[in-house]
Design a protein around this motif. Structure first.
Motif, short mmCIF file in Angstrom:
data_model
loop_
_atom_site.label_atom_id
_atom_site.label_comp_id
_atom_site.label_asym_id
_atom_site.label_seq_id
_atom_site.Cartn_x
_atom_site.Cartn_y
_atom_site.Cartn_z
N GLN A 199 6.98 -2.54 4.34
CA GLN A 199 6.29 -2.79 5.59
C GLN A 199 6.25 -1.52 6.44
O GLN A 199 7.07 -0.61 6.24
CB GLN A 199 6.99 -3.91 6.38
N ILE A 200 5.34 -1.50 7.38
CA ILE A 200 5.23 -0.39 8.33
C ILE A 200 5.29 -0.98 9.73
O ILE A 200 4.50 -1.87 10.06
CB ILE A 200 3.93 0.40 8.13
N GLY A 201 6.23 -0.50 10.51
CA GLY A 201 6.38 -0.95 11.88
C GLY A 201 5.84 0.07 12.87
O GLY A 201 6.08 1.27 12.72
N ALA B 212 -1.01 10.45 14.57
CA ALA B 212 -0.42 10.40 15.92
C ALA B 212 0.16 9.03 16.21
O ALA B 212 -0.07 8.44 17.28
CB ALA B 212 -1.44 10.81 16.98
N LEU B 213 0.92 8.48 15.27
CA LEU B 213 1.54 7.17 15.42
C LEU B 213 3.06 7.32 15.39
O LEU B 213 3.60 8.16 14.69
CB LEU B 213 1.11 6.23 14.28
N ASN B 214 3.72 6.47 16.16
CA ASN B 214 5.17 6.38 16.12
C ASN B 214 5.52 5.19 15.23
O ASN B 214 5.55 4.05 15.68
CB ASN B 214 5.74 6.19 17.53
N LEU C 135 -4.38 4.23 8.41
CA LEU C 135 -2.97 4.11 8.08
C LEU C 135 -2.78 3.36 6.77
O LEU C 135 -1.98 3.78 5.91
CB LEU C 135 -2.23 3.40 9.21
N ILE C 136 -3.50 2.26 6.60
CA ILE C 136 -3.37 1.48 5.37
C ILE C 136 -3.83 2.31 4.17
O ILE C 136 -3.20 2.30 3.10
CB ILE C 136 -4.17 0.18 5.49
N LEU D 243 10.00 8.86 1.48
CA LEU D 243 9.89 8.57 2.91
C LEU D 243 9.20 9.71 3.65
O LEU D 243 8.46 9.47 4.61
CB LEU D 243 11.29 8.33 3.49
N GLU D 244 9.40 10.94 3.23
CA GLU D 244 8.80 12.09 3.91
C GLU D 244 7.28 12.01 3.91
O GLU D 244 6.62 12.46 4.86
CB GLU D 244 9.26 13.38 3.25
N ALA D 245 6.70 11.42 2.87
CA ALA D 245 5.24 11.31 2.82
C ALA D 245 4.73 10.43 3.95
O ALA D 245 3.69 10.73 4.56
CB ALA D 245 4.81 10.74 1.47
N PHE D 246 5.44 9.36 4.28
CA PHE D 246 5.02 8.48 5.37
C PHE D 246 5.23 9.15 6.72
O PHE D 246 4.45 8.91 7.66
CB PHE D 246 5.77 7.16 5.29
N GLU D 247 6.26 9.95 6.85
CA GLU D 247 6.46 10.68 8.10
C GLU D 247 5.31 11.65 8.36
O GLU D 247 4.88 11.81 9.50
CB GLU D 247 7.79 11.42 8.04
#
Length: 283
Positions: free
Chosen positions: A116-118, A97-99, A131-132, A86-90
């Motif tokens: 999925q990514i919200g 610069a995305l929430n 992002l993808i 999960l840390e990699a996606f954070e």
């Protein structure tokens, strides 16, 4: 750094010593070699050296999706060590610069490997593609990015756990675009606020209303579940005129078409796709 001429055998001929002195490039470039060794410790890496360092650390694939290569060099090595977590996606969300939020699949489901990514809303197309790309580099080998959503998020339905009208039947909301593998589900709410004054008067309020309905398939409110084929697919925009009396209102100048109602053009309505089909098609 020792010069080659200093380690030539003592019995070498003058010609041999001249040849060694000619090919001894280390002595001529030892200052440049040392600067290359020290450059990776600088706060700002020279732009002509940076691509080589990114390739040296295996960050050339990520460089295609991150505009700030200086930051990628400083933080990319740590990102590599946490890929698959999960840390990699954070870290990726911070780079772009995305929430965002990473949503893993439910263990035991048929498509448990899909994640999925919200997002808060729909990003720019360039940011979405970045992002993808970074998500595919950050995921586990067995995981698949199935959907990116924000603003419009309708979930599949289990008949024993959810209200019948509260979700789709067999898939998430969204559509597939050419060249983009994950399903995309974005939407926005449009509207405005009218301040009412203290004056009381009666006025007629008219507006154009676009009604979306299914041309074929299944409508839960109008059909019997066991007698219809569950294939919500194509929608059409049906025009309607509505009028009502409001007793407490303030007169507001409203936009109205220049022609009579029967000649209102369909271009005034923005069509949109509600459902993309369980296999990613439009029907």
């Amino acid at each position: 750094m020792t010069d080659l001429i200093d380690i030539v055998p003592r019995n070498s001929t003058p010609l041999q010593r001249s040849v060694v002195a000619t090919i001894d490039s280390r002595s001529r470039h030892k200052g440049l070699v040392q600067s290359i060794i020290d450059v990776r410790y600088q706060d700002t890496i020279p732009e002509d050296i940076l691509p080589w360092l990114l390739r040296h650390w295996g960050l050339e694939d990520a460089a295609a999706f991150v505009a700030d290569h200086q930051r990628l060099y400083k933080e990319g090595k740590h990102w590599q060590t946490v890929r698959g977590r999960l840390e990699a996606f954070e870290i990726v969300f911070e780079w772009l610069a995305l929430n965002g939020v990473y949503e893993r699949g439910t263990r035991g489901d048929v498509r448990w490997g899909l994640f999925q990514i919200g997002l808060d809303g729909e990003p720019e197309m360039r940011t979405l593609l970045n992002l993808i790309g970074l998500a595919n580099l950050s995921k586990r080998a067995s995981s698949v990015l199935g959907r990116v959503y924000g603003g419009y998020d309708i979930r599949p339905m289990r008949l024993d756990m959810m209200r019948l009208d509260g979700a789709l039947l067999d898939d998430w909301s969204g559509v597939y675009l050419d060249g983009i593998k994950p399903k995309l589900s974005f939407g926005g709410v449009h509207g405005g606020t009218i301040e009412l004054g203290p004056e009381l008067h009666t006025n007629y309020f008219g507006y154009l209303d676009g009604v979306a309905r299914f041309e074929e398939g299944f409508v839960l409110d109008r059909s019997i579940l066991d007698q219809e084929v569950v294939e919500p697919s194509v929608i059409a925009i049906q025009a309607a005129f509505s009028s009502e009396i409001i007793d407490l209102a303030d007169e507001v100048l409203m936009m109205w078409p220049s022609t009579n109602w029967p000649n209102v053009q369909w271009s005034r309505f923005d069509p949109f796709t509600i459902y993309g089909g369980p296999d990613g098609s439009s029907g």
